[in-house]
Structures are given as structure tokens and as C-alpha cells.
Design a protein around this motif. Sequence first.
Motif, mmCIF file in Angstrom:
data_model
loop_
_atom_site.group_PDB
_atom_site.id
_atom_site.type_symbol
_atom_site.label_atom_id
_atom_site.label_comp_id
_atom_site.label_asym_id
_atom_site.label_seq_id
_atom_site.Cartn_x
_atom_site.Cartn_y
_atom_site.Cartn_z
ATOM 1 N N SER A 87 17.945 -49.978 -7.395
ATOM 2 C CA SER A 87 17.491 -48.537 -7.882
ATOM 3 C C SER A 87 17.100 -47.698 -6.744
ATOM 4 N N LYS A 88 17.362 -46.450 -7.100
ATOM 5 C CA LYS A 88 17.130 -45.602 -6.043
ATOM 6 C C LYS A 88 15.231 -45.598 -5.801
ATOM 7 N N LYS A 89 14.635 -45.829 -6.891
ATOM 8 C CA LYS A 89 13.189 -45.894 -6.768
ATOM 9 C C LYS A 89 12.783 -47.149 -5.716
ATOM 10 N N GLU A 90 13.384 -48.420 -6.005
ATOM 11 C CA GLU A 90 13.042 -49.572 -5.151
ATOM 12 C C GLU A 90 13.590 -49.256 -3.914
ATOM 13 N N ILE A 91 14.497 -48.433 -3.572
ATOM 14 C CA ILE A 91 14.888 -48.324 -1.847
ATOM 15 C C ILE A 91 13.812 -47.370 -1.523
ATOM 16 N N ILE A 92 13.560 -46.194 -2.217
ATOM 17 C CA ILE A 92 12.601 -45.477 -1.547
ATOM 18 C C ILE A 92 11.275 -46.109 -1.417
ATOM 19 N N LEU A 93 10.987 -46.758 -2.240
ATOM 20 C CA LEU A 93 9.695 -47.339 -1.865
ATOM 21 C C LEU A 93 9.569 -48.368 -0.803
ATOM 22 N N ALA A 94 10.440 -49.028 -0.686
ATOM 23 C CA ALA A 94 10.774 -50.149 0.263
ATOM 24 C C ALA A 94 10.738 -49.455 1.790
ATOM 25 N N MET A 95 11.383 -48.181 1.801
ATOM 26 C CA MET A 95 11.688 -47.371 3.215
ATOM 27 C C MET A 95 10.133 -46.576 3.383
ATOM 28 N N GLN A 96 9.505 -46.333 2.322
ATOM 29 C CA GLN A 96 7.956 -45.892 2.664
ATOM 30 C C GLN A 96 7.274 -46.776 3.141
ATOM 31 N N GLU A 97 7.116 -48.020 2.693
ATOM 32 C CA GLU A 97 6.377 -49.321 3.018
ATOM 33 C C GLU A 97 6.768 -49.671 4.459
ATOM 34 N N GLU B 46 20.825 -51.944 6.296
ATOM 35 C CA GLU B 46 20.416 -53.378 6.462
ATOM 36 C C GLU B 46 19.497 -53.876 5.402
ATOM 37 N N TYR B 47 18.762 -52.766 4.793
ATOM 38 C CA TYR B 47 17.800 -53.336 3.726
ATOM 39 C C TYR B 47 18.715 -53.663 2.395
ATOM 40 N N VAL B 48 19.766 -52.679 2.335
ATOM 41 C CA VAL B 48 20.471 -52.801 0.925
ATOM 42 C C VAL B 48 21.277 -54.318 1.382
ATOM 43 N N LYS C 35 28.383 -55.872 5.176
ATOM 44 C CA LYS C 35 27.884 -56.104 6.571
ATOM 45 C C LYS C 35 29.088 -56.650 7.595
ATOM 46 N N LYS C 36 29.644 -57.706 6.996
ATOM 47 C CA LYS C 36 30.717 -58.457 7.782
ATOM 48 C C LYS C 36 31.984 -57.351 8.191
ATOM 49 N N GLU C 37 32.246 -56.400 7.362
ATOM 50 C CA GLU C 37 33.196 -55.698 7.438
ATOM 51 C C GLU C 37 32.758 -54.333 8.475
ATOM 52 N N TYR C 38 31.472 -54.023 8.448
ATOM 53 C CA TYR C 38 30.780 -53.104 9.213
ATOM 54 C C TYR C 38 30.885 -53.592 10.810
ATOM 55 N N LEU C 39 30.491 -54.964 10.883
ATOM 56 C CA LEU C 39 30.404 -55.612 12.279
ATOM 57 C C LEU C 39 31.580 -55.806 12.682
ATOM 58 N N SER C 40 32.678 -56.303 11.996
ATOM 59 C CA SER C 40 34.240 -56.286 12.412
ATOM 60 C C SER C 40 34.704 -54.937 13.157
ATOM 61 N N ALA C 41 34.404 -53.877 12.230
ATOM 62 C CA ALA C 41 35.015 -52.606 12.738
ATOM 63 C C ALA C 41 34.315 -52.138 13.951
ATOM 64 N N ARG C 42 33.009 -52.374 14.090
ATOM 65 C CA ARG C 42 32.200 -52.204 15.221
ATOM 66 C C ARG C 42 32.895 -52.859 16.545
ATOM 67 N N LYS C 43 33.134 -54.115 16.398
ATOM 68 C CA LYS C 43 33.857 -54.858 17.269
ATOM 69 C C LYS C 43 35.026 -54.213 17.924
ATOM 70 N N ARG D 266 25.068 -43.483 11.733
ATOM 71 C CA ARG D 266 23.842 -43.262 12.679
ATOM 72 C C ARG D 266 22.530 -44.342 12.303
ATOM 73 N N ARG D 267 21.551 -44.121 13.195
ATOM 74 C CA ARG D 267 20.481 -45.028 13.107
ATOM 75 C C ARG D 267 19.746 -45.430 11.916
ATOM 76 N N GLY D 268 19.314 -44.255 11.238
ATOM 77 C CA GLY D 268 18.615 -44.102 9.945
ATOM 78 C C GLY D 268 19.355 -44.938 8.796
ATOM 79 N N GLU D 269 20.661 -44.501 8.629
ATOM 80 C CA GLU D 269 21.752 -44.890 7.911
ATOM 81 C C GLU D 269 22.021 -46.398 7.986
ATOM 82 N N LEU D 270 22.176 -46.804 9.292
ATOM 83 C CA LEU D 270 22.115 -48.193 9.462
ATOM 84 C C LEU D 270 20.835 -48.960 8.943
#
Length: 129
Positions: free
Chosen positions: A29-39, A19-21, A78-86, A11-15
Motif C-alpha cells: 500500500s502507498k501508506k506502508e511505503i511512505i511510512l517505511a521511507m520516513q522511518e 529496493e524496498y519494494v 530486480k533480476k530484469e533490472y540488473l541484467s539490463a544494467r549489465k 535515479r538514486r531515489g527511485e532505486l
Amino acid sequence: MEQQEVIDKLRRGELILMEYVWRKKSILSKKEIILAMQERYKWRKSTTEILLKRLVKMKVLNKKRAGFKSNYKVLVTKKEYLSARKEERYTSRDNNFFIRIFTTIHKINNVIEEKSKRFIKNMQNIAKR
């Protein structure tokens, strides 16, 4: 590929989170991801945690615990994701083509059937006169 079924359902949020990851190209780390999404997106901590749980459950991310810390590693690039979407787009386009053909044929058959019924009625009315 088992993961391909999961990939199609991001879904949109997951995507956005993926993208960030993908950009970081490392174990995060979970903390790094959370801080990045908050900012970036002003997401709450709970929103990011829910999305991370979903991605782990779908086997897109791998969660490793080290003491009280959680680290996340990418399982689907990301390459696997894009090829699956295609592939999905090509499949759905073909499916839509066949659906349109069959509905058109069905409509044509209904029109022909109605015209022939009217023709028979008209002929019966003429014969009665």
C-alpha cells in the motif's frame, strides 16, 4: 523489451524505493511505503509520492486503486533490472572504446598534418636560400 529503456534511467531515489519494494515481494500500500521511507531515510511524504508517480509513469510499478487506497505492484523484477544494467555497461564500454580509437586517430592525423606542413615550409625556406 520496452521496459528496458526505462530501467536504464532509474535515479538514486527511485532505486532506493525499488529496493524496498523488491525486498517485500508483495503488493504494497502507498501508506506502508511512505511510512517505511520516513522511518529509514527521513523522507517527506511528498518525496515518496513523487518517486512513486515517476515509477508508475516509467512502467516499473503498477498502481491499483481500491477505494481511497492505492496499492503498488512490481512490473520489473530486480533480476530484469540488473541484467539490463549489465547490458548497458557492456554497450557503453564498447562505445567508449570506439570513441577513444577515433579520437586517437584524429589526433594522430592532426599531428602528421602539422609535421608535414612544417616540413614543407622548411624545404621552401631552404630552397629560397
